[in-house]
Scaffold this active site. Structure first.
Site, PDB file in Angstrom:
ATOM      1  N   VAL A  37      12.314   4.601  11.680  1.00  0.00           N
ATOM      2  CA  VAL A  37      13.282   5.437  12.394  1.00  0.00           C
ATOM      3  C   VAL A  37      14.632   5.343  11.702  1.00  0.00           C
ATOM      4  CG1 VAL A  37      14.446   5.899  14.580  1.00  0.00           C
ATOM      5  CG2 VAL A  37      12.090   5.044  14.583  1.00  0.00           C
TER       6      VAL A  37
ATOM      7  N   ALA B 265       0.850  -1.191   0.000  1.00  0.00           N
ATOM      8  CA  ALA B 265       0.000   0.000   0.000  1.00  0.00           C
ATOM      9  C   ALA B 265       0.883   1.238   0.000  1.00  0.00           C
ATOM     10  CB  ALA B 265      -0.921   0.000   1.222  1.00  0.00           C
TER      11      ALA B 265
ATOM     12  N   LYS C 188       9.943   9.689  16.341  1.00  0.00           N
ATOM     13  CA  LYS C 188      10.986   8.656  16.295  1.00  0.00           C
ATOM     14  C   LYS C 188      11.602   8.432  17.667  1.00  0.00           C
ATOM     15  CE  LYS C 188      11.977  10.022  11.528  1.00  0.00           C
ATOM     16  NZ  LYS C 188      12.914  10.776  10.646  1.00  0.00           N
TER      17      LYS C 188
ATOM     18  N   GLU D 105       9.290  19.666   2.884  1.00  0.00           N
ATOM     19  CA  GLU D 105       7.909  19.714   2.404  1.00  0.00           C
ATOM     20  C   GLU D 105       7.465  21.158   2.236  1.00  0.00           C
ATOM     21  OE1 GLU D 105       6.236  17.043   1.640  1.00  0.00           O
ATOM     22  OE2 GLU D 105       7.627  15.562   2.440  1.00  0.00           O
TER      23      GLU D 105
ATOM     24  N   LEU E 292       2.629   3.831  -3.252  1.00  0.00           N
ATOM     25  CA  LEU E 292       3.624   3.693  -4.319  1.00  0.00           C
ATOM     26  C   LEU E 292       4.308   5.026  -4.608  1.00  0.00           C
ATOM     27  CD1 LEU E 292       1.652   1.286  -6.677  1.00  0.00           C
ATOM     28  CD2 LEU E 292       3.797   0.772  -5.496  1.00  0.00           C
TER      29      LEU E 292
ATOM     30  N   ALA F  55       7.875   2.627  -4.567  1.00  0.00           N
ATOM     31  CA  ALA F  55       8.522   2.278  -5.832  1.00  0.00           C
ATOM     32  C   ALA F  55       9.902   1.683  -5.583  1.00  0.00           C
ATOM     33  CB  ALA F  55       8.631   3.522  -6.720  1.00  0.00           C
TER      34      ALA F  55
ATOM     35  N   ILE G  18      19.366   2.967   8.442  1.00  0.00           N
ATOM     36  CA  ILE G  18      20.215   2.615   9.580  1.00  0.00           C
ATOM     37  C   ILE G  18      19.486   1.570  10.423  1.00  0.00           C
ATOM     38  CG2 ILE G  18      21.459   3.497  11.580  1.00  0.00           C
ATOM     39  CD1 ILE G  18      21.277   6.288  10.343  1.00  0.00           C
TER      40      ILE G  18
END
Length: 430
Positions: A134, A10, A207, A192, A12, A17, A138
């Site tokens: 998170v 769920a 996180k 953003e 893409l 991708a 890593i």
């Protein structure tokens, strides 16, 4: 040939991708490491016609992502939709309720609903995996839950947001103001259009609350994370910090003293010699301190198509191998509700920046405020002037409690010589 592990995917976007590309490109290697093939059978996203740079023709397309949880040809659902509630949470609940394992990169959903989802996963005998949530590629989740499982961990901290680290690095290296770098980061796609979650520290707080639960066997308490972002950091602070031997970083810090839990996200002065100071650009870095293993340090790309997809597929390989385990390192019933620590009693050194009228006697007034509350000064700088002609005064304190420093600042603010709100930042001394 063993039966494949069939995946419903769920979301893409870039990461979704990336998962498609990674599973296709390294299919043979992944099958050998997992003990069986890992195959996508069905996908769901908002736009069927968007070019994602990957061949999706062999997958069944599902318009309602929640249907993935009910399909007979889906063993595991991967959620890369995002959002703390809404479709992502519905999909998580439906998947686990159906007894199917669930893999996600959704730190906001875990910070708000992780305990409920973990309990449901335990009840239904399903895996809840979230390495990608998170620090991207890593493997810090695996390190805390597996590699450090025998240790009593007292501290976990680091740089958990690449956007903030990118902005602060460019401010330092190119001597640019915060607003300029933010605008350029948005234009380049590093930030953003609404960057609030990043620059105000919310993303880091999500996180951090997850890391704290894993590190300390604690119930997630996102509401108890004190959060301060980087909007107030000015080029003058970057310059003064450098002159004092520090770099400014947005640090997420969680500490457990055996009784209480301290969680804070804040800009901090990190000494040049500390490994966190060397993490530049959009890199993430995490340190964890265990009683037997000592300090472990992890650094790498914390976001993006490749690193995040890598973490998602690593979780899928674990599920294919039959490696499950409780989501937060121990059963939910064993997690402890730790009371929040009292920040006022914490001791440390502090960076203070004040904008003051450039007139005789002001420095004496400022230092008197510190003296009145038992705070001594390690260093004091007065360099340059603000655009209004006021003086910029920077002080570094000796070790004091946070309550003492805040009381000193409150006294300074009452002076008519202080022309702008003081700025206080913590100094990382460990």
């Amino acid at each position: 040939m063993p039966e494949p592990l069939n995946i419903g995917l769920a979301g893409l976007g870039n990461v979704g991708a990336g998962v498609v590309k990674l599973l296709a490109r390294n299919a043979d290697l992944i099958a050998r490491r997992a003990g069986r093939p890992i195959t996508i059978t069905a996908v769901s996203a908002r736009d069927r016609n968007r070019d994602r740079g990957a061949d999706l023709s062999s997958y069944t397309w599902v318009d309602d992502a929640a249907e993935l949880s009910q399909r007979d040809d889906v063993d595991v659902v991967v959620e890369l939709v995002g959002g703390s509630d809404g479709p992502a949470l519905t999909l998580a609940r439906h998947t686990l309720q159906a007894g199917k394992s669930f893999v996600t990169a959704n730190k906001a959903m875990l910070a708000h609903h992780g305990l409920d989802l973990a309990q449901l996963a335990e009840t239904k005998g399903a895996a809840l995996k979230y390495e990608a949530a998170v620090a991207g590629g890593i493997p810090v989740i695996k390190a805390l839950s597996e590699g450090m499982a025998a240790n009593s961990i007292n501290r976990v901290y680091g740089l958990l947001n690449g956007t903030c680290n990118y902005i602060l690095t460019r401010m330092e290296t190119e001597r640019l103001d915060f607003a300029v770098v933010l605008a350029e980061a948005q234009a380049a796609g590093y930030a953003e259009s609404d960057p609030s979650f990043d620059i105000d520290g919310i993303d880091t707080a999500h996180k951090l609350s997850i890391l704290a639960a894993l590190a300390f066997g604690a119930r997630i308490d996102f509401a108890a994370v004190a959060v301060q972002g980087i909007r107030a950091v000015e080029l003058a602070d970057i310059d003064q910090a450098a002159a004092l031997g520090f770099r400014i970083k947005l640090v997420g810090l969680a500490e457990h003293d055996g009784a209480t839990l301290f969680q804070r996200v804040h800009p901090a002065l990190v000494p040049h010699g500390h490994p966190l100071a060397a993490a530049s650009g959009a890199l993430n870095a995490v340190a964890a301190e265990g009683d037997f293993v000592g300090r472990l340090f992890f650094q790498g790309r914390g976001a993006g198509e490749g690193p995040t997809a890598s973490a998602v597929v690593a979780d899928l390989i674990d599920i294919a191998r039959g490696i499950q385990g409780p989501a937060f390192g121990m059963p939910v019933a064993s997690l402890t509700a730790l009371p929040p620590a009292d920040a006022a009693t914490r001791r440390g050194r502090y960076y203070l920046r004040l904008t003051v009228a450039d007139r005789p006697g002001v420095l004496a007034e400022l230092t008197a405020a510190l003296r009145d509350h038992g705070v001594s000064i390690e260093s004091l700088l007065q360099r340059g002037h603000s655009s209004a002609g006021d003086a910029l005064v920077v002080m570094v304190t000796h070790t004091a409690t946070e309550a003492q420093v805040l009381a000193s600042l409150a006294q300074m603010e009452r002076s008519d010589a202080v022309t702008d709100a003081p700025v206080m930042m913590h100094i990382l001394d460990f």
